[in-house]
Each structure stands twice: as structure tokens, then as C-alpha cells.
Design a protein around this motif. Structure first.
Motif, PDB file in Angstrom:
ATOM      1  N   LEU A  96       8.325   1.607  -0.535  1.00  0.00           N
ATOM      2  CA  LEU A  96       7.709   2.055  -1.788  1.00  0.00           C
ATOM      3  C   LEU A  96       7.179   0.875  -2.605  1.00  0.00           C
ATOM      4  CD1 LEU A  96      10.165   4.893  -2.871  1.00  0.00           C
ATOM      5  CD2 LEU A  96       7.800   5.154  -2.108  1.00  0.00           C
ATOM      6  N   LEU A  97       7.916  -0.216  -2.618  1.00  0.00           N
ATOM      7  CA  LEU A  97       7.445  -1.393  -3.349  1.00  0.00           C
ATOM      8  C   LEU A  97       6.180  -1.958  -2.707  1.00  0.00           C
ATOM      9  CD1 LEU A  97      10.815  -3.189  -4.172  1.00  0.00           C
ATOM     10  CD2 LEU A  97       9.295  -1.990  -5.752  1.00  0.00           C
ATOM     11  N   THR A  98       6.124  -1.930  -1.376  1.00  0.00           N
ATOM     12  CA  THR A  98       4.920  -2.384  -0.680  1.00  0.00           C
ATOM     13  C   THR A  98       3.739  -1.489  -1.027  1.00  0.00           C
ATOM     14  OG1 THR A  98       6.262  -3.236   1.137  1.00  0.00           O
ATOM     15  CG2 THR A  98       3.934  -2.881   1.589  1.00  0.00           C
ATOM     16  N   GLU A  99       3.981  -0.169  -0.989  1.00  0.00           N
ATOM     17  CA  GLU A  99       2.917   0.777  -1.343  1.00  0.00           C
ATOM     18  C   GLU A  99       2.468   0.575  -2.782  1.00  0.00           C
ATOM     19  OE1 GLU A  99       4.080   4.813  -0.551  1.00  0.00           O
ATOM     20  OE2 GLU A  99       4.461   4.392   1.566  1.00  0.00           O
ATOM     21  N   LYS A 100       3.424   0.319  -3.668  1.00  0.00           N
ATOM     22  CA  LYS A 100       3.090   0.090  -5.075  1.00  0.00           C
ATOM     23  C   LYS A 100       2.183  -1.127  -5.212  1.00  0.00           C
ATOM     24  CE  LYS A 100       5.168  -1.183  -9.471  1.00  0.00           C
ATOM     25  NZ  LYS A 100       6.407  -1.612 -10.132  1.00  0.00           N
ATOM     26  N   GLY A 101       2.532  -2.202  -4.504  1.00  0.00           N
ATOM     27  CA  GLY A 101       1.706  -3.403  -4.544  1.00  0.00           C
ATOM     28  C   GLY A 101       0.308  -3.143  -4.023  1.00  0.00           C
ATOM     29  N   ASP A 102       0.217  -2.394  -2.926  1.00  0.00           N
ATOM     30  CA  ASP A 102      -1.096  -2.057  -2.367  1.00  0.00           C
ATOM     31  C   ASP A 102      -1.914  -1.214  -3.337  1.00  0.00           C
ATOM     32  OD1 ASP A 102      -0.383  -3.432  -0.105  1.00  0.00           O
ATOM     33  OD2 ASP A 102       0.077  -1.639   1.088  1.00  0.00           O
ATOM     34  N   GLU A 103      -1.246  -0.262  -3.981  1.00  0.00           N
ATOM     35  CA  GLU A 103      -1.952   0.593  -4.936  1.00  0.00           C
ATOM     36  C   GLU A 103      -2.423  -0.200  -6.156  1.00  0.00           C
ATOM     37  OE1 GLU A 103       0.520   3.965  -5.791  1.00  0.00           O
ATOM     38  OE2 GLU A 103       0.321   4.751  -3.750  1.00  0.00           O
ATOM     39  N   VAL A 104      -1.627  -1.157  -6.597  1.00  0.00           N
ATOM     40  CA  VAL A 104      -2.026  -1.993  -7.734  1.00  0.00           C
ATOM     41  C   VAL A 104      -3.251  -2.819  -7.356  1.00  0.00           C
ATOM     42  CG1 VAL A 104      -1.331  -4.000  -9.116  1.00  0.00           C
ATOM     43  CG2 VAL A 104       0.232  -2.073  -8.843  1.00  0.00           C
ATOM     44  N   LYS A 105      -3.238  -3.383  -6.130  1.00  0.00           N
ATOM     45  CA  LYS A 105      -4.398  -4.159  -5.675  1.00  0.00           C
ATOM     46  C   LYS A 105      -5.635  -3.271  -5.595  1.00  0.00           C
ATOM     47  CE  LYS A 105      -1.800  -7.448  -2.868  1.00  0.00           C
ATOM     48  NZ  LYS A 105      -1.482  -7.852  -1.479  1.00  0.00           N
ATOM     49  N   HIS A 106      -5.463  -2.062  -5.066  1.00  0.00           N
ATOM     50  CA  HIS A 106      -6.596  -1.138  -4.941  1.00  0.00           C
ATOM     51  C   HIS A 106      -7.118  -0.739  -6.325  1.00  0.00           C
ATOM     52  CE1 HIS A 106      -9.166   1.826  -3.081  1.00  0.00           C
ATOM     53  NE2 HIS A 106      -8.686   2.742  -3.897  1.00  0.00           N
ATOM     54  N   LYS A 107      -6.211  -0.482  -7.256  1.00  0.00           N
ATOM     55  CA  LYS A 107      -6.625  -0.113  -8.614  1.00  0.00           C
ATOM     56  C   LYS A 107      -7.375  -1.258  -9.269  1.00  0.00           C
ATOM     57  CE  LYS A 107      -4.901   1.225 -13.148  1.00  0.00           C
ATOM     58  NZ  LYS A 107      -5.409   0.104 -13.912  1.00  0.00           N
ATOM     59  N   ASP A 108      -6.871  -2.485  -9.099  1.00  0.00           N
ATOM     60  CA  ASP A 108      -7.556  -3.652  -9.661  1.00  0.00           C
ATOM     61  C   ASP A 108      -8.953  -3.800  -9.056  1.00  0.00           C
ATOM     62  OD1 ASP A 108      -5.355  -4.177 -11.216  1.00  0.00           O
ATOM     63  OD2 ASP A 108      -4.578  -5.778  -9.913  1.00  0.00           O
ATOM     64  N   PHE A 109      -9.061  -3.606  -7.739  1.00  0.00           N
ATOM     65  CA  PHE A 109     -10.362  -3.681  -7.073  1.00  0.00           C
ATOM     66  C   PHE A 109     -11.311  -2.627  -7.652  1.00  0.00           C
ATOM     67  CE2 PHE A 109     -13.129  -1.898  -3.775  1.00  0.00           C
ATOM     68  CZ  PHE A 109     -13.926  -2.995  -3.507  1.00  0.00           C
ATOM     69  N   CYS A 110     -10.816  -1.394  -7.786  1.00  0.00           N
ATOM     70  CA  CYS A 110     -11.658  -0.315  -8.308  1.00  0.00           C
ATOM     71  C   CYS A 110     -12.085  -0.602  -9.752  1.00  0.00           C
ATOM     72  CB  CYS A 110     -10.923   1.023  -8.236  1.00  0.00           C
ATOM     73  SG  CYS A 110     -10.724   1.644  -6.561  1.00  0.00           S
ATOM     74  N   THR A 111     -11.167  -1.115 -10.560  1.00  0.00           N
ATOM     75  CA  THR A 111     -11.486  -1.444 -11.944  1.00  0.00           C
ATOM     76  C   THR A 111     -12.550  -2.531 -12.004  1.00  0.00           C
ATOM     77  OG1 THR A 111      -9.246  -0.857 -12.621  1.00  0.00           O
ATOM     78  CG2 THR A 111     -10.509  -2.210 -14.138  1.00  0.00           C
ATOM     79  N   ASP A 112     -12.394  -3.569 -11.181  1.00  0.00           N
ATOM     80  CA  ASP A 112     -13.392  -4.642 -11.144  1.00  0.00           C
ATOM     81  C   ASP A 112     -14.757  -4.110 -10.711  1.00  0.00           C
ATOM     82  OD1 ASP A 112     -11.509  -6.462 -11.960  1.00  0.00           O
ATOM     83  OD2 ASP A 112     -11.129  -7.253  -9.939  1.00  0.00           O
ATOM     84  N   GLU A 113     -14.779  -3.290  -9.678  1.00  0.00           N
ATOM     85  CA  GLU A 113     -16.046  -2.716  -9.199  1.00  0.00           C
ATOM     86  C   GLU A 113     -16.679  -1.824 -10.266  1.00  0.00           C
ATOM     87  OE1 GLU A 113     -17.866  -3.196  -6.274  1.00  0.00           O
ATOM     88  OE2 GLU A 113     -16.476  -4.889  -6.142  1.00  0.00           O
ATOM     89  N   PHE A 114     -15.855  -1.040 -10.958  1.00  0.00           N
ATOM     90  CA  PHE A 114     -16.372  -0.176 -12.013  1.00  0.00           C
ATOM     91  C   PHE A 114     -16.987  -1.005 -13.132  1.00  0.00           C
ATOM     92  CE2 PHE A 114     -15.805   2.097 -16.038  1.00  0.00           C
ATOM     93  CZ  PHE A 114     -16.525   3.238 -15.767  1.00  0.00           C
ATOM     94  N   ASN A 115     -16.284  -2.071 -13.541  1.00  0.00           N
ATOM     95  CA  ASN A 115     -16.804  -2.927 -14.608  1.00  0.00           C
ATOM     96  C   ASN A 115     -18.094  -3.623 -14.185  1.00  0.00           C
ATOM     97  OD1 ASN A 115     -14.720  -2.240 -16.340  1.00  0.00           O
ATOM     98  ND2 ASN A 115     -13.454  -3.969 -15.733  1.00  0.00           N
ATOM     99  N   THR A 116     -18.130  -4.111 -12.953  1.00  0.00           N
ATOM    100  CA  THR A 116     -19.343  -4.752 -12.437  1.00  0.00           C
ATOM    101  C   THR A 116     -20.505  -3.762 -12.421  1.00  0.00           C
ATOM    102  OG1 THR A 116     -18.022  -6.220 -11.055  1.00  0.00           O
ATOM    103  CG2 THR A 116     -20.333  -5.955 -10.451  1.00  0.00           C
TER     104      THR A 116
END
Length: 117
Positions: free
Chosen positions: A63-83
Motif C-alpha cells: 500500500l505504501l508503494t502504491e501510495k508513492g506511485d499515486e503521488v508521483k502520478h498525481k504530481d505528473f498530472c498536476t504539472d501537465e495540467f499547469n503546463t
């Protein structure tokens, strides 16, 4: 909600054997006054809990691994949205500038056409 039907239960045969082994080892430990046998009896009794704790630890790790992956994915999506938003705003400004330039040139054409006539 808690549903006991979903719990995996250890077979009673295995549990009975574990209890018998633990009782036998505990009896021998008491008879021979051997602390190692007493410890072994205790470990046999707790063996099932050890496996359960390991399974829980594995699940937590996953679950902690999945959480880390989801945080990375969310950060990527946020960056792409802002760009994307910045690019859209930039293109909208360019569009407004071009519209203003077209209007200015149309007015220049109209003024020059009137000047010729």
C-alpha cells in the motif's frame, strides 16, 4: 462494514496439532526445567500470528508503494495540467493580438481605399 464471512480461517486440525505440540513442549519444559523448550512451546503457539503479521506487513508495504506511485502520478498530472493551462493562455493572448492586428490592417485597408477613391 465488517463481514466475518470474508475472514480466512485456519483449519481446526492444524490449530489442534499446534496446541498439542505447544502443550507437549510446555509440559516437557516444565518437567525438565528447560527454558529453551518453554520458548519453543511459546513460538509454536504464536507461529500462526507471525504469518499473519508478516502478511499484514507485506500488505502495508504494498500500500505504501502504491501510495508513492499515486503521488508521483498525481504530481505528473498536476504539472501537465499547469503546463497545458499556461500554453492555452499564451495561445489565447497570441490569438487576441492577431485579431487586433487583423482589425488594424482592415482599418488601414479601408482608410487607404477611401483615400484612393
Amino acid at each position: 462494514t465488517f463481514n466475518p464471512a470474508f475472514l480466512q480461517k485456519e483449519s481446526s486440525e492444524s490449530s489442534n496439532r499446534r496446541q498439542q505440540a505447544s502443550a507437549l513442549l510446555a509440559g516437557l519444559a516444565k518437567k525438565f526445567n528447560n527454558p529453551r523448550l518453554a520458548t519453543l512451546a511459546y513460538q509454536v503457539q504464536l507461529d500462526a500470528f507471525t504469518r499473519v503479521k508478516k502478511a499484514i506487513d507485506d500488505m502495508i508495504s504494498q500500500l505504501l508503494t502504491e501510495k508513492g506511485d499515486e503521488v508521483k502520478h498525481k504530481d505528473f498530472c498536476t504539472d501537465e495540467f499547469n503546463t497545458n493551462q499556461l500554453q492555452t493562455e499564451k495561445k489565447e493572448r497570441e490569438k487576441q493580438d492577431l485579431i487586433a492586428k487583423i482589425e488594424d490592417l482592415e482599418m488601414t485597408i479601408k482608410a487607404l481605399t477611401e483615400a484612393i477613391d
